[in-house]
Every structure is written in structure tokens, then in C-alpha cells.
Design a protein around this motif. Structure first.
Motif, short mmCIF file in Angstrom:
data_model
loop_
_atom_site.label_atom_id
_atom_site.label_comp_id
_atom_site.label_asym_id
_atom_site.label_seq_id
_atom_site.Cartn_x
_atom_site.Cartn_y
_atom_site.Cartn_z
N ILE A 206 -23.70 14.47 -15.18
CA ILE A 206 -24.76 14.51 -15.80
C ILE A 206 -24.56 13.65 -17.06
CG2 ILE A 206 -26.62 15.72 -17.06
CD1 ILE A 206 -25.85 18.14 -15.56
N GLU A 207 -25.50 12.59 -17.31
CA GLU A 207 -25.37 11.76 -18.63
C GLU A 207 -26.65 12.30 -19.51
OE1 GLU A 207 -25.40 7.10 -20.00
OE2 GLU A 207 -26.66 7.78 -18.20
N CYS A 208 -26.43 12.50 -20.66
CA CYS A 208 -27.38 12.88 -21.64
C CYS A 208 -27.26 12.42 -23.10
CB CYS A 208 -27.56 14.58 -21.60
SG CYS A 208 -26.13 15.20 -22.18
N THR A 209 -28.15 11.64 -23.36
CA THR A 209 -27.96 10.72 -24.50
C THR A 209 -28.88 11.61 -25.58
OG1 THR A 209 -29.92 9.54 -23.95
CG2 THR A 209 -27.78 8.34 -23.75
N CYS A 210 -28.14 12.71 -26.01
CA CYS A 210 -28.83 13.84 -27.02
C CYS A 210 -27.85 13.74 -28.06
CB CYS A 210 -29.20 15.02 -26.13
SG CYS A 210 -29.70 16.14 -27.39
N ASN A 211 -28.44 13.92 -29.05
CA ASN A 211 -27.64 13.95 -30.47
C ASN A 211 -27.80 15.23 -30.97
OD1 ASN A 211 -27.14 11.26 -30.61
ND2 ASN A 211 -29.20 10.90 -31.76
N PHE A 212 -26.85 16.25 -30.83
CA PHE A 212 -26.57 17.59 -31.22
C PHE A 212 -26.18 17.70 -32.71
CE2 PHE A 212 -27.00 18.08 -27.02
CZ PHE A 212 -27.32 19.48 -26.70
N ASP A 213 -26.76 18.87 -33.40
CA ASP A 213 -26.15 18.94 -34.57
C ASP A 213 -24.71 19.06 -34.65
OD1 ASP A 213 -25.54 21.23 -37.16
OD2 ASP A 213 -27.23 19.72 -37.63
N LYS A 214 -24.08 18.66 -35.95
CA LYS A 214 -22.44 18.54 -36.08
C LYS A 214 -22.02 19.99 -36.06
CE LYS A 214 -22.54 14.13 -38.72
NZ LYS A 214 -22.07 13.43 -40.01
N ASN A 215 -22.58 20.71 -36.34
CA ASN A 215 -22.11 22.13 -36.46
C ASN A 215 -22.55 22.94 -35.04
OD1 ASN A 215 -21.45 21.88 -38.97
ND2 ASN A 215 -23.66 22.42 -39.74
N THR A 216 -22.95 22.21 -34.22
CA THR A 216 -23.36 22.91 -32.69
C THR A 216 -22.03 22.75 -31.85
OG1 THR A 216 -25.59 22.61 -33.08
CG2 THR A 216 -24.88 23.01 -30.95
N ASP A 217 -21.62 23.75 -31.03
CA ASP A 217 -20.71 23.64 -30.23
C ASP A 217 -21.41 23.10 -28.96
OD1 ASP A 217 -18.73 23.94 -28.15
OD2 ASP A 217 -18.01 25.72 -29.00
N LYS A 218 -21.51 21.80 -28.64
CA LYS A 218 -22.02 21.32 -27.61
C LYS A 218 -21.64 21.98 -26.14
CE LYS A 218 -23.69 16.54 -26.06
NZ LYS A 218 -23.49 15.34 -26.29
N GLU A 219 -20.35 21.89 -25.73
CA GLU A 219 -20.02 22.48 -24.57
C GLU A 219 -20.34 23.95 -24.31
OE1 GLU A 219 -16.23 22.69 -21.69
OE2 GLU A 219 -15.68 22.21 -23.89
N ALA A 220 -20.45 24.90 -25.37
CA ALA A 220 -20.79 26.19 -25.19
C ALA A 220 -22.11 26.26 -25.01
CB ALA A 220 -20.18 26.84 -26.46
N SER A 221 -23.14 25.39 -25.57
CA SER A 221 -24.41 25.49 -25.40
C SER A 221 -24.80 25.32 -24.18
CB SER A 221 -25.04 24.63 -26.55
OG SER A 221 -24.82 24.90 -27.67
N PHE A 222 -24.24 24.15 -23.52
CA PHE A 222 -24.67 23.85 -22.14
C PHE A 222 -24.07 25.10 -21.27
CE2 PHE A 222 -24.60 19.46 -23.37
CZ PHE A 222 -25.66 19.00 -22.93
N LYS A 223 -22.99 25.53 -21.46
CA LYS A 223 -22.39 26.62 -20.58
C LYS A 223 -23.35 27.80 -20.80
CE LYS A 223 -17.49 25.75 -20.49
NZ LYS A 223 -16.08 26.07 -21.00
N VAL A 224 -23.84 28.12 -21.74
CA VAL A 224 -24.60 29.46 -21.79
C VAL A 224 -25.79 29.19 -21.34
CG1 VAL A 224 -25.88 30.72 -23.42
CG2 VAL A 224 -23.71 30.21 -24.05
N ALA A 225 -26.60 28.00 -21.37
CA ALA A 225 -27.95 27.62 -20.77
C ALA A 225 -27.92 27.64 -19.35
CB ALA A 225 -28.35 26.35 -21.49
N ILE A 226 -26.66 27.01 -18.95
CA ILE A 226 -26.54 26.57 -17.34
C ILE A 226 -26.18 28.00 -16.74
CG2 ILE A 226 -25.21 25.51 -15.35
CD1 ILE A 226 -25.06 23.25 -17.28
N ILE A 227 -25.48 28.77 -16.99
CA ILE A 227 -25.13 30.01 -16.55
C ILE A 227 -26.16 30.99 -16.55
CG2 ILE A 227 -23.21 31.99 -16.76
CD1 ILE A 227 -21.21 30.16 -17.65
N LYS A 228 -26.91 31.01 -17.80
CA LYS A 228 -28.07 31.92 -17.77
C LYS A 228 -29.19 31.56 -16.69
CE LYS A 228 -31.45 33.48 -21.06
NZ LYS A 228 -31.83 33.23 -22.45
N ASN A 229 -29.12 30.29 -16.20
CA ASN A 229 -30.30 29.90 -15.41
C ASN A 229 -30.00 29.96 -14.20
OD1 ASN A 229 -32.92 28.69 -16.81
ND2 ASN A 229 -31.39 28.28 -18.04
N PHE A 230 -28.68 30.18 -13.82
CA PHE A 230 -27.84 30.35 -12.38
C PHE A 230 -27.15 31.52 -12.08
CE2 PHE A 230 -28.71 25.76 -13.27
CZ PHE A 230 -29.21 25.14 -12.08
N THR A 231 -27.89 32.45 -12.47
CA THR A 231 -27.41 33.77 -12.54
C THR A 231 -27.00 34.13 -10.74
OG1 THR A 231 -29.35 34.85 -12.91
CG2 THR A 231 -27.89 34.51 -14.60
#
Length: 576
Positions: A206-231
Motif C-alpha cells: 500500500i502506498e499512502c501519501t498521508c502526513n501523520f502528526d509527529k507524535n503519532t505511532d504510524k505503524e501502531a495506528s495502521f495495525k490497530v485499524a486493520i486488525i480491528k476491521n479484519f477480526t
């Protein structure tokens, strides 16, 4: 016959445009007439009410005369009597904000020797509810008549459509071959395809040209969102490759739902990114995926997913692509390898039969190229055709295909039609179209050849394809519009007599029985094509449910692995 039909259809379209012009003129005249009726009836009602007021005034004067009331002596009694009948002895000035709208009228009433002067408000003020009721009735009746007339106007159009449907098809049904067809062996669908029908794994880039906040853990955000939607999946892994690329692996995905899971993942990533950046759009999220079975070469899987991602990045409309990894297709050929193998005659043509659903007759065979590989056997064209080719290389490809088709048609005692997908570059290659007529003339069976072109390419470049289309018409060959996804542009095909059929896109056919939106789209396509007397075919049919739904929606013919695998000979397939 085709020219006559096209001329008739053209005249029908001209008649439709004329009807549209008359319809617009009718609207103007009709609404003008309704306005005139409203004014006239309001005028008549106003006149009738005014006469009623005049009669009441006359009766009031008669009553005063009979009572012998002297206006100068019994002024209070007279005023009360006049007021009870809705009249006034003196004009009353209306409120300031109504003085320009409400007027007071003055009339003189006479009975024998008695004449009295009374004042009263305008009729529309005193009995305005009658005017409102009258206008509502007229407007309601006018609207009902207009709706009824509109339905009546649709009847001739439907009659024309039914007449066209009953006219002869542009493609005549092919005669059934007797004594030369062989039954396909009775075996499971899985052995026919060479793939497992249970579940596959999906590797997704996946290529996503999105600017996250500096204090946001980008990988953890993706993991939580994806795992939550593919239970519902047992195993989901997410890895951030760099600031803009993400790798996701989904295991045990049902084969029939691979595309749905890819689309669902695209939506999940898009919604997450939009929470961090409001300006992001779906085109900023590009997805490339590869489905594979246990034990597949991971490097090959990554290369296929990367190739699919490259296609998504180069497309403005399609943001997700998927390449499957089959047991005989585990390695991609470079364009140089493909051309080199074609020059050495290291390729073979297979033929995918297209069956008429009502009779089971074979209407045509689509030619499919397979290029030989020393380690992986025959590789399908979809694993190399999307690579970049020069005009000369594309010319070599299609010359080889057409040459092989010629040999097979001349050697087979069959009257079946063969359909060929030309490389996109060759539609604009003068050298190819100078070479082709001589080949068709030499074949002497050119009516059996059809050329396929995608809907997007045809309508994007048809103005610059005058020479190819002219050659197709002159050689009695025909054109099939492939990968049709909507009915928006089908009406424009009335200008092209060389077009003989329409093929639906695989995206519309896949899991058709579960997608009501796709069913509505196919219904519209079938209705539009039927008006032009063009048959509609389906590709990529894989299940019986898809087949039954296609037949219900009016599709004429279909091809796919549900019927038969691609064959080396014309006479090896029959309708299941």
C-alpha cells in the motif's frame, strides 16, 4: 442488411431528437395555456363574486326601503344593518403595510326612490379562500394531465424498442458442429483451474501519501485499524516499510472474496488517513496485491504485488490491482524475454470458447497467448502484456498471433469465429494496418475474424482510428467492444456498423449474484445494447450462480472457467 439496420436506427435517433424538440415546444405551449386558463377562471370567479355583492347591495337597499328607515334620522341602526351585510357607510383605511394590496370599492345601489352609497372590500379579500381553492384544483388537474401525457408518449418508444428487439441480430447464430465435438472430462473445478477453491493468502503493498502528526505511532495506528476491521481472519500482519509504504499479509482469505478484502483494506487505510489529513482522497491510496498458496516463493509474491501496485499508481481511476500466483505462473517474463521467445516460436495459442446461453452453441473462440518458460512452463499473457513495449515489439506480438490463427483456421474444418485482442499500440501503428489487409485477403475467411478493443480505448481514440475501422469494415471483419462497465456510451455505437457485440468487464461479472449494483448496471447495458440489436457477452464466469443471474438479466453468451479451460483445439469444448 447491417447498413440498412444502421440507417433505420439512425433515422430512429433523428426522430427521437425531433420528438425531444417537439416535447420542449409542447411544454412551453402547455404551461402558457395553463397560465391563460388560470387568469381566465380567476377573472370569471371575480366577476361572479362581484355580481353577488351587487345583488346583496340591492337587497339591502330594498330592505331599508321596506323598513322606512331615514338615513339622516336612524344613522346608528342603518350602520349596524349595513355592517351585518358586509358593507360600510364610510371607507375604512386599511393597515399601513396592506394599503397597497387591499383596496376599498365604492358602489351606489338604488331601489325605487331610495339610493344609497356603500363601500366594500375587493372580492378576493372577502372570499380569498375560493380563489385559493380554484387555483389548487386547476394546477392539480394540469399536473395530472401532464404526467399522464408523458406516460402516453413513452408508449411509441417502447413499441420501437420491441420492434428492434425482434429484428435479426447483427451476429447470426453459429451452426452447431455435429460429430466433431468431444466432452470435457468430468472432473472437479479445482483440477480444471489448477487452483485451490478453499482459501488463499493475500500479500498487499500500500502506498499512502498521508502526513501523520509527529507524535503519532504510524505503524501502531495502521495495525490497530486493520486488525480491528479484519477480526474474522486468523492471521493478519502489518509492517511499515517506510513513511509512505505499508505491507499487509492476510491469511486464509476465501478465494471468492479476494477482491472484496482488497477493497475493504483500501477503504480502511483511506478512512484512517482521512482522520489525520482532511484533504486526502482515495486516489492518494494505491494498492497492489498478490494472492498465493502455502509454499509459494515469497520473492515472486513480492514482485507480483509490486507490479500490481505499479499498475494502480499509473491508473487515475482504478486504485487497486491484484495478480494471482498460480502453480504454472510463478515468474514474470520481462518484455525482452517475451519478444525473444516469440521470435523463436516459443509460444502457443489457446482458445476460450464463448457459449450461447439459450442453445449451448459456441459463438466464438477468443485467442489467448501462452509464452513458454524453461522452468515454469506456459505463462499467461496477463503476466507480461501490461509491460512497456515498443511499437516494433507490439507489431511482432500481433503478427505472430494472427499468423498462428491463420494456420489453425485453415487446418481446422470448422466454421467458428475467432476473436483476437490486439495490443493497444497496434491500433495506431500504420505499419500493422498496411500489413493486415493482405493477410486477411490471403486467409479468404476473414469474416471469421473479430478484433477486440476495450471500451475505454475505443471511445478515447475512435476519432484517430478511422483507418483501422475502415479496414475492418472493408474486410468484412468485425469489432467487439470489450471491458464494458456502464451503459453511458453504448448509444454512440449506432454510428459504427463494424461493432458486432459487447463484452462485460470481469469486475461486473465477478460475484454478480451478491452485488445488486452490478446487476442494475448489467440490466442497463443489456437494455441499451438491445436497442441497437447488439448481443451482450460475459467473461470470467466462474460459478453456476453467476451464470443463472447473467441468463436472468438477458446476457446472450458467456465464457469462463465454469464452462471450459482454454483449449488448443476448436472442437474440444461443449456447453455444460
Amino acid at each position: 442488411m447491417n447498413n440498412t439496420l444502421v440507417n433505420n436506427l439512425t433515422s430512429e435517433y433523428a426522430m427521437q431528437h425531433s420528438n425531444i424538440w417537439h416535447l420542449k415546444q409542447f411544454k412551453v405551449i402547455y404551461f402558457a395555456f395553463i397560465g391563460l386558463v388560470l387568469v381566465s377562471f380567476n377573472f370569471v370567479l371575480n366577476d361572479a363574486l362581484h355580481k353577488k355583492i351587487h345583488t346583496s347591495g340591492q337587497q339591502l337597499v330594498k330592505q331599508i326601503y321596506d323598513l322606512n328607515l331615514a338615513p339622516s334620522i336612524n344613522n346608528e341602526v342603518l350602520a349596524a344593518l349595513v355592517k351585518s351585510e358586509g358593507f360600510m357607510l364610510k371607507p375604512q383605511v386599511p393597515a399601513e403595510h396592506f394599503k397597497h394590496l387591499v383596496s376599498v370599492e365604492h358602489d351606489v345601489f338604488t331601489y325605487k326612490t331610495l339610493s344609497l352609497s356603500f363601500y366594500h372590500y375587493s372580492t378576493w379579500v372577502k372570499q380569498g379562500y375560493l380563489f385559493v381553492l380554484l387555483n389548487l384544483v386547476i394546477i392539480g388537474a394540469a399536473c395530472w394531465f401532464y404526467c399522464w401525457w408523458s406516460l402516453l408518449k413513452e408508449a411509441p418508444k417502447q413499441a420501437v424498442q420491441k420492434a428492434l428487439i425482434k429484428s435479426p441480430k447483427l451476429i447470426k447464430p453459429k451452426h452447431k458442429e455435429v460429430g466433431v465435438t468431444k466432452q470435457v472430462k468430468s472432473c472437479e473445478l479445482s483440477s480444471l483451474y489448477g487452483v485451490s477453491l478453499a482459501s488463499h493468502s493475500l500479500f498487499i503493498l500500500i502506498e499512502c501519501t498521508c502526513n501523520f502528526d509527529k507524535n503519532t505511532d504510524k505503524e501502531a495506528s495502521f495495525k490497530v485499524a486493520i486488525i480491528k476491521n479484519f477480526t474474522e481472519l486468523k492471521s493478519v500482519s502489518v509492517e511499515l516499510l517506510n513513511s509512505h509504504y505499508l505491507a499487509v499479509t492476510l491469511q486464509n482469505v476465501p478465494v471468492t472474496q479476494l477482491d472484496r478484502y482488497v477493497q475493504k483494506l483500501h477503504k480502511t487505510v483511506f478512512l484512517l488517513c482521512r482522520n489525520h489529513q482532511n484533504t486526502i482522497t482515495r486516489k492518494n491510496i494505491k494498492v497492489g496485491s498478490c494472492n498465493y498458496r502455502i509454499g509459494a516463493d515469497q520473492i515472486t509474491v513480492y514482485q507480483l504485488a509490486k507490479s500490481a501496485l505499479t499498475l494502480s499508481q499509473s491508473s487515475l481511476l482504478q486504485h487497486c490491482h491484484r495478480f494471482p500466483l498460480n502453480h504454472s505462473q510463478e515468474k514474470l517474463l520481462s518484455s525482452e524475454q517475451v519478444i525473444e521467445n516469440v521470435k523463436k516460436n516459443k509460444f502457443i495459442l489457446f482458445f476460450q470458447p464463448l457459449f450461447e446461453l439459450s442453445t449451448g452453441d459456441i459463438l466464438q473462440h477468443e485467442a489467448l497467448m501462452r509464452v513458454r518458460h524453461s522452468q515454469h512452463g506456459l505463462l499467461a499473457a496477463r503476466y507480461f502484456i501490461n509491460q512497456v513495449y515498443s511499437n516494433q515489439d507490439a507489431l511482432i506480438l500481433d503478427k505472430a498471433v494472427i499468423g498462428q490463427v491463420k494456420k489453425l483456421i485453415l487446418s481446422e474444418a470448422s466454421a467458428l469465429t475467432v476473436s483476437i485482442n490486439l495490443h493497444p499500440n497496434n491500433w495506431f501503428n500504420n505499419e500493422f494496418w498496411e500489413w493486415l489487409p493482405s493477410q486477411l485477403a490471403e486467409l479468404k475467411l476473414n469474416a471469421k475474424l473479430q478484433f477486440e478493443i476495450s471500451e475505454a480505448d475505443f471511445f478515447a481514440h475512435r476519432d484517430s482510428m478511422a483507418k483501422p475501422l475502415n479496414i475492418i469494415r472493408q474486410s468484412n471483419s468485425q469489432l467487439v467492444i470489450d471491458n464494458v462497465q456502464s451503459s453511458e456510451k453504448i448509444a454512440a455505437l449506432v454510428e459504427h456498423s463494424e461493432v458486432c457485440a459487447i463484452k462485460l468487464s470481469y469486475e461486473l461479472v465477478h460475484l454478480l449474484n451478491e452485488k445488486t449494483h452490478n446487476q442494475k448496471q448489467i440490466t442497463k447495458i443489456v437494455e441499451s445494447a438491445r436497442y441497437l440489436n447488439l448481443p451482450v457477452f460475459a467473461v470470467g464466469v466462474e460459478t453456476q450462480k453467476e451464470l443463472f443471474m447473467l441468463a436472468k438479466l438477458g446476457v446472450v453468451g458467456a465464457q469462463g472457467f465454469y464452462f471450459s479451460e482454454p483449449l488448443q483445439e476448436f472442437t474440444q469444448a461443449v456447453f455444460h
